[in-house]
Motif scaffolding. Structure first.
Motif, short mmCIF file in Angstrom:
data_model
loop_
_atom_site.label_atom_id
_atom_site.label_comp_id
_atom_site.label_asym_id
_atom_site.label_seq_id
_atom_site.Cartn_x
_atom_site.Cartn_y
_atom_site.Cartn_z
N THR A 64 0.92 -1.27 0.06
CA THR A 64 0.16 -0.09 0.02
C THR A 64 0.92 1.30 0.07
N ILE A 65 0.43 2.18 -0.97
CA ILE A 65 1.27 3.38 -1.03
C ILE A 65 0.38 4.43 -0.27
N LEU A 66 1.27 5.16 0.71
CA LEU A 66 0.46 6.11 1.55
C LEU A 66 1.27 7.58 1.18
N TYR A 67 0.08 8.33 0.83
CA TYR A 67 0.46 10.05 0.63
C TYR A 67 -0.66 10.87 1.44
N SER A 68 0.47 11.83 2.48
CA SER A 68 -0.48 12.59 3.11
C SER A 68 -1.28 13.47 2.29
N SER A 69 -2.30 13.90 2.39
CA SER A 69 -3.16 15.03 1.70
C SER A 69 -2.66 16.17 2.09
N VAL A 70 -2.11 16.60 3.08
CA VAL A 70 -1.96 17.86 3.79
C VAL A 70 -0.26 18.33 3.39
N ARG A 71 -0.30 19.44 2.67
CA ARG A 71 1.20 19.88 2.69
C ARG A 71 2.23 18.96 1.94
N PRO A 72 1.79 18.53 0.85
CA PRO A 72 2.96 17.57 0.04
C PRO A 72 4.29 17.79 0.06
N ASN A 73 4.59 19.34 0.16
CA ASN A 73 6.19 19.39 0.38
C ASN A 73 6.58 18.92 1.55
N GLN A 74 5.96 18.57 2.61
CA GLN A 74 6.58 17.72 3.82
C GLN A 74 7.07 16.41 3.83
N LYS A 75 6.60 16.02 2.58
CA LYS A 75 6.82 14.59 1.98
C LYS A 75 6.75 13.42 3.21
N HIS A 76 5.41 13.39 3.56
CA HIS A 76 4.74 12.48 4.81
C HIS A 76 4.10 11.59 3.63
N PHE A 110 7.32 0.75 -8.29
CA PHE A 110 7.96 1.64 -9.34
C PHE A 110 7.08 2.69 -9.11
N LEU A 111 5.64 2.72 -8.98
CA LEU A 111 4.73 3.70 -8.71
C LEU A 111 5.16 4.53 -7.59
N TYR A 112 5.40 3.94 -6.62
CA TYR A 112 5.77 5.05 -5.52
C TYR A 112 7.12 5.96 -5.86
N TYR A 113 8.07 5.39 -6.46
CA TYR A 113 9.17 6.37 -7.03
C TYR A 113 8.54 7.24 -8.02
N ILE A 114 7.92 6.82 -8.94
CA ILE A 114 6.98 7.89 -9.74
C ILE A 114 6.65 9.17 -8.79
N LEU A 115 5.67 8.70 -8.08
CA LEU A 115 5.05 9.76 -7.10
C LEU A 115 5.99 10.84 -6.35
N THR A 116 7.25 10.17 -5.98
CA THR A 116 8.02 10.93 -4.93
C THR A 116 9.19 11.53 -5.71
N GLN A 117 8.90 11.79 -7.23
CA GLN A 117 9.88 12.72 -7.78
C GLN A 117 9.56 14.11 -7.35
N ASP A 118 10.56 14.95 -7.42
CA ASP A 118 10.49 16.10 -6.94
C ASP A 118 9.66 17.09 -7.74
N TRP A 119 9.70 16.88 -9.03
CA TRP A 119 8.56 17.68 -9.72
C TRP A 119 7.32 17.25 -9.40
N VAL A 120 6.88 16.02 -9.18
CA VAL A 120 5.62 15.59 -8.64
C VAL A 120 5.08 16.16 -7.19
N THR A 121 6.15 16.19 -6.42
CA THR A 121 5.87 16.98 -4.95
C THR A 121 5.50 18.36 -5.22
N SER A 122 6.30 19.24 -6.11
CA SER A 122 6.07 20.52 -6.24
C SER A 122 4.85 20.98 -6.98
N TYR A 123 4.25 19.88 -8.06
CA TYR A 123 3.06 20.12 -8.62
C TYR A 123 2.19 19.93 -7.70
N LEU A 124 2.03 18.79 -7.02
CA LEU A 124 0.79 18.60 -5.97
C LEU A 124 1.04 19.82 -4.90
#
Length: 411
Positions: A64-76, A110-124
């Motif tokens: 299971t991939i977990l991605y915090s819905s609050v402040r993506p730039n904090q990388k939780h 692989f999907l987890y690493y896609i989602l954790t790219q810096d540009w994805v974090t900045s976009y979110l």
């Protein structure tokens, strides 16, 4: 390399399962958003089902991939590997599970690493900052509508394995450093709090009847022959340089600038072209403290970075028996007490007056008691591991986008 484009929602079940009274679970293991950062879990909390927080809702499983819905730039964010039974995560997380019919086409890691790219974090983060909620946040649709290109499953697995190998080494070094820091703290407490350092005969000093004398400056007893120095006499103290923020740049220059925000992670978030004196140059092993807001403390790890204003560095003096480790642990209770004394929304400030009211114990070494040598050896290993972590993280972050867009392949 042939790539296939698709949206996250087409390959993942999002927030697929929540706990309810029908589950008949007596106790859960709870993970909150604040306790997961870049796939590192720092705390899990057990709760009875009845006493669990209201946000303890989402069920999880292996991958299971977990991605915090609050402040993506904090990388939780993170991906779970064989989570504990009855582990439940906060509803503040968006959960992603590869659909059963898609597991032979798409790899979760692989999907987890896609989602954790810096540009994805900045976009979110941009999406979050434009949300209508009280704080920057994203929702399940924001993640679900992201579209990425995927190579074939074998290529996905090879890429994920390569990146996860780097992450495992980073995680191992962090674990080693945590053990080293625990060891240093245990030794410090034994020698400088309980005063049971080895005497000339190798026996614990205070427990074996070693003579103690009361010191009025620190309001407690210390071993006879030991001294108390004001901080500015016992160590070399230097405040940071008032760099002009207008001259800060993301482009690397010969002047990396350490700001308060950089202290905890040991990172560099800005560079400058502004000339400055070498006295502001940090050295490996310097104790660095932020003087505004949260008074972050850490050891610095290189010899090329310059300290910004509202930070202070404390360095051991040549020939002194006082180590950086001793400085760190002797000052930490006072710094944290000052931080805790700040009320409400007030921003705390650590002043020159505050620091000049602090003291250091100057121990008296003997033929078998050399605290600086012991502490310096532990700190040297810690800094070496930290340097490896920074280098491996840099390699991973540079390799990640190249692998994802097909510029680099793994055979």
């Amino acid at each position: 390399m042939e790539l296939k484009k698709c949206k996250i929602k087409d390959i993942c079940n999002i927030n697929s399962s929540s706990i309810s009274s029908k589950d008949k679970i007596e106790e859960i293991i709870y993970l909150d958003t604040s306790n997961l950062t870049q796939n590192e879990i720092n705390s899990l909390q057990p709760f009875s089902f009845e006493n669990a927080p209201s946000r303890a809702q989402r069920k999880v499983k292996h991958n299971t991939i977990l991605y915090s819905s609050v402040r993506p730039n904090q990388k939780h964010y993170g991906i779970l590997s064989n989570p504990e039974e009855h582990m439940i995560v906060s509803s503040g997380f968006i959960t992603l599970d590869i659909k059963p019919e898609k597991v032979e086409e798409y790899d979760a890691m692989f999907l987890y690493y896609i989602l954790t790219q810096d540009w994805v974090t900045s976009y979110l983060q941009t999406i979050a900052e434009n949300s209508v909620s009280a704080y920057p946040s994203i929702n399940a649709n924001d993640l679900g509508n992201l579209c990425f290109s995927f190579p074939n499953i074998n290529s996905q697995r090879k890429i994920a394995k390569s990146l996860s190998n780097l992450d495992r080494k980073i995680s191992l070094n962090r674990s080693i450093n945590q053990n080293l820091e625990n060891l240093a703290k245990q030794i410090y407490d034994y020698w400088f709090v309980q005063f049971d350092f080895p005497d000339e005969n190798g026996r614990p000093y205070k427990s074996s009847g070693g003579q103690m004398v009361y010191n009025d400056k620190i309001k407690r007893e210390i071993p006879i022959g030991w001294e108390i120095f004001p901080l500015f006499e016992g160590a070399d103290v230097q405040y940071g340089f008032p760099f002009s923020t207008e001259l800060f740049t993301d482009e690397k220059t010969s002047i990396p600038v350490v700001r308060i925000r950089d202290i905890l992670d040991g990172t560099i978030s800005a560079y400058s072209s502004e000339p400055t004196d070498e006295k502001y140059l940090l050295q490996e092993g310097d104790v660095v403290i932020g003087m505004d807001g949260n008074f972050h403390m850490n050891y610095w790890h290189d010899n090329r970075s310059y300290l910004n204003q509202r930070c202070v560095r404390i360095r051991t003096k040549a020939g002194s028996v006082i180590s950086s480790t001793q400085i760190f642990y002797e000052l930490k209770p006072y710094i944290k007490a000052k931080e805790a004394s700040v009320k409400g929304s007030t921003v705390g400030h650590l002043s020159d007056k505050d620091l000049k009211g602090l003291y250091l114990i100057n121990p008296q070494s003997n033929r078998i008691f050399d605290p600086k040598k012991i502490f310096d050896n532990i700190l040297s290993m810690t800094i070496h591991n930290r340097q490896q972590i920074i280098q491996l993280t840099k390699q991973r972050d540079e390799l990640l986008p190249l692998l994802m867009n097909g510029q680099v392949s793994i055979k």
